[in-house]
Design an enzyme around this catalytic site. Structure first.
Site, PDB file in Angstrom:
ATOM      1  N   ASN A 198      -6.747   1.309  -0.858  1.00  0.00           N
ATOM      2  CA  ASN A 198      -6.835  -0.064  -0.570  1.00  0.00           C
ATOM      3  C   ASN A 198      -8.458  -0.552  -0.662  1.00  0.00           C
ATOM      4  OD1 ASN A 198      -4.310   0.411   0.390  1.00  0.00           O
ATOM      5  ND2 ASN A 198      -4.545  -0.396   2.192  1.00  0.00           N
ATOM      6  N   ASP A 248       0.127  -5.087   4.894  1.00  0.00           N
ATOM      7  CA  ASP A 248      -0.908  -4.148   5.418  1.00  0.00           C
ATOM      8  C   ASP A 248      -1.082  -4.178   6.810  1.00  0.00           C
ATOM      9  OD1 ASP A 248      -2.990  -2.221   4.584  1.00  0.00           O
ATOM     10  OD2 ASP A 248      -4.547  -3.919   4.449  1.00  0.00           O
ATOM     11  N   GLU A 261       0.497   5.356   9.721  1.00  0.00           N
ATOM     12  CA  GLU A 261      -1.023   5.526   9.900  1.00  0.00           C
ATOM     13  C   GLU A 261      -1.218   6.349  10.967  1.00  0.00           C
ATOM     14  OE1 GLU A 261      -3.985   2.725   9.277  1.00  0.00           O
ATOM     15  OE2 GLU A 261      -5.047   3.519  10.857  1.00  0.00           O
ATOM     16  N   HIS A 286      -7.660   4.127   2.899  1.00  0.00           N
ATOM     17  CA  HIS A 286      -7.999   2.729   3.237  1.00  0.00           C
ATOM     18  C   HIS A 286      -9.538   2.456   3.105  1.00  0.00           C
ATOM     19  CE1 HIS A 286      -4.228   0.687   4.968  1.00  0.00           C
ATOM     20  NE2 HIS A 286      -3.735   1.846   4.668  1.00  0.00           N
TER      21      HIS A 286
HETATM   22  P1  13P Z   1     -11.984  -2.602   2.091  1.00  0.00           P
HETATM   23  O1  13P Z   1     -11.972  -4.248   2.524  1.00  0.00           O
HETATM   24  O2  13P Z   1     -13.142  -1.890   2.927  1.00  0.00           O
HETATM   25  O3  13P Z   1     -11.920  -2.351   0.738  1.00  0.00           O
HETATM   26  O4  13P Z   1     -10.641  -2.166   2.846  1.00  0.00           O
HETATM   27  C1  13P Z   1      -9.389  -2.529   2.396  1.00  0.00           C
HETATM   28  C2  13P Z   1      -8.342  -1.941   3.179  1.00  0.00           C
HETATM   29  O5  13P Z   1      -8.147  -0.538   3.507  1.00  0.00           O
HETATM   30  C3  13P Z   1      -7.235  -2.773   3.571  1.00  0.00           C
HETATM   31  O6  13P Z   1      -6.396  -2.133   4.429  1.00  0.00           O
END
Ligand code: 13P
Length: 224
Positions: free
Chosen positions: A166, A21, A72, A144
């Site tokens: 995510n 990620d 991204e 995200h």
């Molecule tokens: P959150 O922690 O806000 O759920 O976001 C997760 C994320 O987008 C990781 O890339």
């Protein structure tokens, strides 16, 4: 999207990816070498030409190894040192440029941020999402900052092209709540309740419960 499945020797019976990620350029390369099955290169903080150049190179590398790759455009804000950045709204023309590089999914900022949303959050920018979706030839879009986005906004985002969401902070909060309850109930002081395998089990189960809820909400149940 193309997802290289995890090694069957691990006993995994559904397709899951080991995905990097928000990788840096170097980090993405290291994860390809280390055997990840999917990577994200987050070049959103570079100018668009440099983001294009680095993403192009990493698409070739990832696909050479049979990995999927996410890129991204428009950085996702979030809390850093107590300051909450509101997150950028990605430019559809820039999204089109990156999407055309052969990536498998695109993360585009639409007012989403990592971590908890502040009380005065304006919500997701669906107008921007619609423009990005229309400019990017049905590429799977990634949302995200899934923690704390209301269910109706999630469903609307999915209807407008979002196919990966995510969620991290919400899982962490579920873990912390369950672990706190266990300790506050004094269970670590009963028998061998201090054994990490016991002490951490309620937290792990709580993460699973949160993941189950999300699988239902996202419409992913029984689709593996
Ligand atoms: P959150 O922690 O806000 O759920 O976001 C997760 C994320 O987008 C990781 O890339």
């Amino acid at each position: 999207a193309m997802v290289k499945a995890m090694d069957e020797s691990l006993g995994i019976t559904v397709p899951v990816a080991l995905h990097l990620d928000h990788g840096t350029y170097e980090g993405a390369k290291a994860c390809v070498a280390a055997g990840f099955t999917s990577i994200m290169f987050d070049g959103s903080h570079y100018d668009i030409d440099e983001n294009v150049a680095k993403t192009t190179e990493l698409v070739a590398l990832a696909h050479d190894h049979g990995l999927s790759i996410e890129a991204e455009v428009g950085s996702i804000g979030g809390e850093e040192d107590g300051v909450i950045g509101m997150g950028e709204v990605a430019d559809p023309a820039e999204c089109a440029k990156i999407a055309a590089l052969g990536i498998d999914f695109l993360a585009a900022g639409i007012g989403n941020i990592h971590g908890k949303y502040p009380a005065n959050w304006q919500g997701l920018n669906f107008e921007a999402l619609d423009k990005i979706h229309n400019a990017t030839d049905n590429i799977p879009l990634v949302l995200h900052g899934g923690t704390g986005i209301p269910a109706d906004m999630i469903r609307k985002a999915i209807s407008l092209g979002v196919s990966k969401i995510n969620v991290n902070t919400e899982c962490q909060l579920s873990f912390a709540d369950a672990t706190r309850k266990y300790i506050e109930a004094g269970k670590d002081l009963q028998g061998k309740g201090f054994d990490p395998r016991k002490l951490l089990a309620p937290g792990a189960e709580a993460i699973k419960a949160t993941v189950r809820e999300k699988i239902e909400l996202f419409g992913s149940a029984n689709k593996a």
